[in-house]
Design a protein around this motif. Structure first.
Motif, PDB file in Angstrom:
ATOM      1  N   UNK A 198       0.836  -1.194   0.000  1.00 27.48           N
ATOM      2  CA  UNK A 198       0.000   0.000   0.000  1.00 27.48           C
ATOM      3  C   UNK A 198       0.869   1.243   0.000  1.00 27.48           C
ATOM      4  N   UNK A 199       0.483   2.268  -0.785  1.00 28.79           N
ATOM      5  CA  UNK A 199       1.299   3.474  -0.870  1.00 28.79           C
ATOM      6  C   UNK A 199       1.261   4.261   0.429  1.00 28.79           C
ATOM      7  N   UNK A 200       2.340   4.920   0.714  1.00 28.58           N
ATOM      8  CA  UNK A 200       2.395   5.772   1.900  1.00 28.58           C
ATOM      9  C   UNK A 200       1.951   7.178   1.523  1.00 28.58           C
ATOM     10  N   UNK A 201       1.625   7.979   2.543  1.00 31.49           N
ATOM     11  CA  UNK A 201       1.237   9.364   2.311  1.00 31.49           C
ATOM     12  C   UNK A 201       2.369  10.128   1.642  1.00 31.49           C
ATOM     13  N   UNK A 202       3.610   9.853   2.029  1.00 30.68           N
ATOM     14  CA  UNK A 202       4.760  10.553   1.449  1.00 30.68           C
ATOM     15  C   UNK A 202       4.886  10.255  -0.039  1.00 30.68           C
ATOM     16  N   UNK A 203       4.592   9.018  -0.442  1.00 35.10           N
ATOM     17  CA  UNK A 203       4.634   8.675  -1.854  1.00 35.10           C
ATOM     18  C   UNK A 203       3.621   9.497  -2.647  1.00 35.10           C
ATOM     19  N   UNK A 204       2.437   9.655  -2.084  1.00 40.15           N
ATOM     20  CA  UNK A 204       1.388  10.410  -2.757  1.00 40.15           C
ATOM     21  C   UNK A 204       1.758  11.888  -2.839  1.00 40.15           C
ATOM     22  N   UNK A 205       2.261  12.435  -1.735  1.00 37.67           N
ATOM     23  CA  UNK A 205       2.629  13.851  -1.704  1.00 37.67           C
ATOM     24  C   UNK A 205       3.835  14.162  -2.580  1.00 37.67           C
ATOM     25  N   UNK A 206       4.616  13.144  -2.928  1.00 40.93           N
ATOM     26  CA  UNK A 206       5.794  13.354  -3.778  1.00 40.93           C
ATOM     27  C   UNK A 206       5.403  13.697  -5.209  1.00 40.93           C
ATOM     28  N   UNK A 207       4.133  13.455  -5.557  1.00 41.16           N
ATOM     29  CA  UNK A 207       3.634  13.832  -6.876  1.00 41.16           C
ATOM     30  C   UNK A 207       3.377  15.339  -6.893  1.00 41.16           C
ATOM     31  N   UNK A 208       4.157  16.136  -7.650  1.00 41.09           N
ATOM     32  CA  UNK A 208       4.023  17.607  -7.613  1.00 41.09           C
ATOM     33  C   UNK A 208       2.619  18.087  -7.980  1.00 41.09           C
ATOM     34  N   UNK A 209       2.006  17.461  -8.981  1.00 41.16           N
ATOM     35  CA  UNK A 209       0.669  17.896  -9.399  1.00 41.16           C
ATOM     36  C   UNK A 209      -0.358  17.615  -8.310  1.00 41.16           C
ATOM     37  N   UNK A 210      -0.223  16.464  -7.635  1.00 38.99           N
ATOM     38  CA  UNK A 210      -1.156  16.155  -6.548  1.00 38.99           C
ATOM     39  C   UNK A 210      -0.969  17.139  -5.402  1.00 38.99           C
ATOM     40  N   UNK A 211       0.268  17.470  -5.073  1.00 39.13           N
ATOM     41  CA  UNK A 211       0.524  18.417  -3.983  1.00 39.13           C
ATOM     42  C   UNK A 211      -0.094  19.779  -4.304  1.00 39.13           C
ATOM     43  N   UNK A 212       0.027  20.203  -5.579  1.00 38.61           N
ATOM     44  CA  UNK A 212      -0.578  21.479  -5.975  1.00 38.61           C
ATOM     45  C   UNK A 212      -2.098  21.403  -5.862  1.00 38.61           C
ATOM     46  N   UNK A 213      -2.680  20.286  -6.293  1.00 39.50           N
ATOM     47  CA  UNK A 213      -4.127  20.133  -6.171  1.00 39.50           C
ATOM     48  C   UNK A 213      -4.556  20.137  -4.704  1.00 39.50           C
ATOM     49  N   UNK A 214      -3.736  19.576  -3.840  1.00 38.92           N
ATOM     50  CA  UNK A 214      -4.039  19.573  -2.404  1.00 38.92           C
ATOM     51  C   UNK A 214      -4.150  21.006  -1.881  1.00 38.92           C
ATOM     52  N   UNK A 215      -3.235  21.882  -2.288  1.00 35.92           N
ATOM     53  CA  UNK A 215      -3.302  23.297  -1.893  1.00 35.92           C
ATOM     54  C   UNK A 215      -4.567  23.958  -2.444  1.00 35.92           C
ATOM     55  N   UNK A 216      -4.882  23.640  -3.699  1.00 33.51           N
ATOM     56  CA  UNK A 216      -6.076  24.199  -4.336  1.00 33.51           C
ATOM     57  C   UNK A 216      -7.335  23.745  -3.596  1.00 33.51           C
ATOM     58  N   UNK A 217      -7.394  22.457  -3.251  1.00 34.73           N
ATOM     59  CA  UNK A 217      -8.558  21.924  -2.535  1.00 34.73           C
ATOM     60  C   UNK A 217      -8.707  22.574  -1.164  1.00 34.73           C
ATOM     61  N   UNK A 218      -7.580  22.803  -0.479  1.00 35.56           N
ATOM     62  CA  UNK A 218      -7.636  23.445   0.840  1.00 35.56           C
ATOM     63  C   UNK A 218      -8.200  24.857   0.731  1.00 35.56           C
ATOM     64  N   UNK A 219      -7.782  25.598  -0.295  1.00 35.73           N
ATOM     65  CA  UNK A 219      -8.292  26.951  -0.491  1.00 35.73           C
ATOM     66  C   UNK A 219      -9.789  26.923  -0.798  1.00 35.73           C
TER      67      UNK A 219
END
Length: 393
Positions: A198-219
């Motif tokens: 199973x993937x770890x949270x760090x693996x998922x966050x290492x994806x730059x596009x996903x990290x950017x989307x995470x910031x967008x979703x938070x806003x």
């Protein structure tokens, strides 16, 4: 009697009761909670603190409930217990005036209701009835609940909404009892999902596009949650009676119905980036109306036609973007990361918004939210996401 019970079990009517009762309970308690708290003398910062408890408690209670449900495989019993417990706590909430008691009870009540939501979604997704024909009853239940809360507060007594809550919880519990048993998903030890770690949270966050989307979703969700709290207060400040506030929320919720029912017609046709830009544009226009208008009619029209569209879209956008940014095996992890991050963002924005209203005005709050929505719009321009996965067709 026995034949009636057998006919009721697994019937469409049972699902209708479950969805109407659950969403009615959510609406009757939370839709105009900020108005109730203001009426009993709480300041804007205290209102924000009490409301933010739902995000804090849900951060722990929702995943814990999911874990217990998966382990016991008794979703109907767990849902019924949570719903009945919510009703009992609602009655206590109506008698409390202490900020910290209200904070605790609000956190427990809404985290319990939020915990039932994923169970209901999985239940609908695996039933013999089409998802849209079930989920639309949730929209109807929320709309009627918001209207009932407004009428109860204005024409009966403010505490009447906390009597309606256990009634709705009981109806929903009876509905869940009557739904079909949802069997556990089959497992195959030889499948890639089982053999691949199973993937770890760090693996998922290492994806730059996903990290950017995470910031967008938070806003986006941070602004949207604050809007849910302060939109009823905005109408009150413009002289709109509480019962009419409920009516406005009733019609603004009904706007969700076609968006949900016809999601298969447009969600896969447009890219996630295009849909996010559309959502931010809608919420930005809405906040501009709220920030600058002093007309109740203008605010009401903006709320009816714009309030639910962007937030409903974004719920579906979350799944679409995650499916297109991450490996399919990582979907659950990605959605969990977004849920946790947006809960934390909601706590921060909610409490900052309360302090801002205490020291300035509710119109100033909405102008600041315009700035945050504008920032989200700009960040979205840099997002790179494909449209390969057909999620809603």
């Amino acid at each position: 009697m026995g034949s009636l019970v057998r006919r009721y079990k697994g019937s469409y009517f049972a699902y209708v009761l479950a969805y109407v009762g659950l969403y009615f309970a959510m609406a009757v308690f939370s839709s105009i909670l900020s108005v109730y708290l203001t009426d009993i003398g709480k300041t804007a910062s205290q209102v924000s603190l009490i409301v933010s408890a739902s995000s804090i408690f849900s951060f722990v209670v929702v995943p814990l409930t999911g874990y217990i449900t998966d382990r016991t495989q008794k979703p109907k019993a767990i849902s019924a217990g949570l719903l009945l417990g919510t009703g009992a706590m609602g009655l206590v909430f109506g008698m409390c005036r202490s900020v910290w008691a209200l904070f605790l009870l609000n956190g427990l009540i809404l985290s319990f209701l939020n915990s039932v939501m994923p169970i209901s979604e999985r239940m609908a997704g695996r039933s013999k009835y089409r998802y849209g024909t079930l989920r639309v009853w949730g929209t109807a239940g929320y709309a009627v609940g918001a209207q009932a809360a407004g009428f109860a507060m204005e024409f009966i007594a403010p505490g009447a909404i906390f009597v309606l809550l256990p009634v709705a919880g009981l109806v929903a519990a009876v509905g869940f009892w009557g739904t079909e048993n949802t069997p556990p998903l089959p497992t195959d030890s030889s499948s890639p999902e089982e053999t691949t770690p199973r993937p770890s949270v760090l693996q998922v966050l290492a994806n730059p596009s996903f990290f950017l989307f995470l910031l967008i979703a938070c806003l986006f969700l941070g602004c949207s949650n604050v809007n849910m709290t302060y939109a009823p207060l905005l109408l009150n400040s413009l002289g709109v009676p509480t019962s009419t506030v409920g009516t406005v929320l009733f019609f603004s919720t009904l706007v969700e119905a076609p968006i949900i029912i016809f999601s298969n017609k447009y969600m896969d046709r447009f890219s996630g980036k295009t849909l996010i830009l559309a959502s931010f544009s809608i919420i930005l226009v809405q906040f501009l109306f709220y920030g600058f208008t002093r007309s109740a009619a203008v605010a009401i029209l903006a709320m009816v036609f714009l309030k639910a569209i962007a937030s409903t879209l974004f719920v579906m956008i979350n799944l679409k973007v995650v499916r297109n940014l991450l490996d399919p095996r990582y979907t659950t992890t990605g959605l969990s990361v977004i849920n946790s991050a947006t809960n934390l963002a909601g706590i921060l924005v909610q409490n900052a918004g309360g302090i801002l209203v205490d020291h300035t005005s509710i119109h100033t709050l909405y102008l600041v939210l315009c700035g945050l929505a504008g920032l989200g719009l700009v960040l979205t321009l840099f997002l790179k996401v494909g449209n390969r996965e057909k999620v809603f067709s």
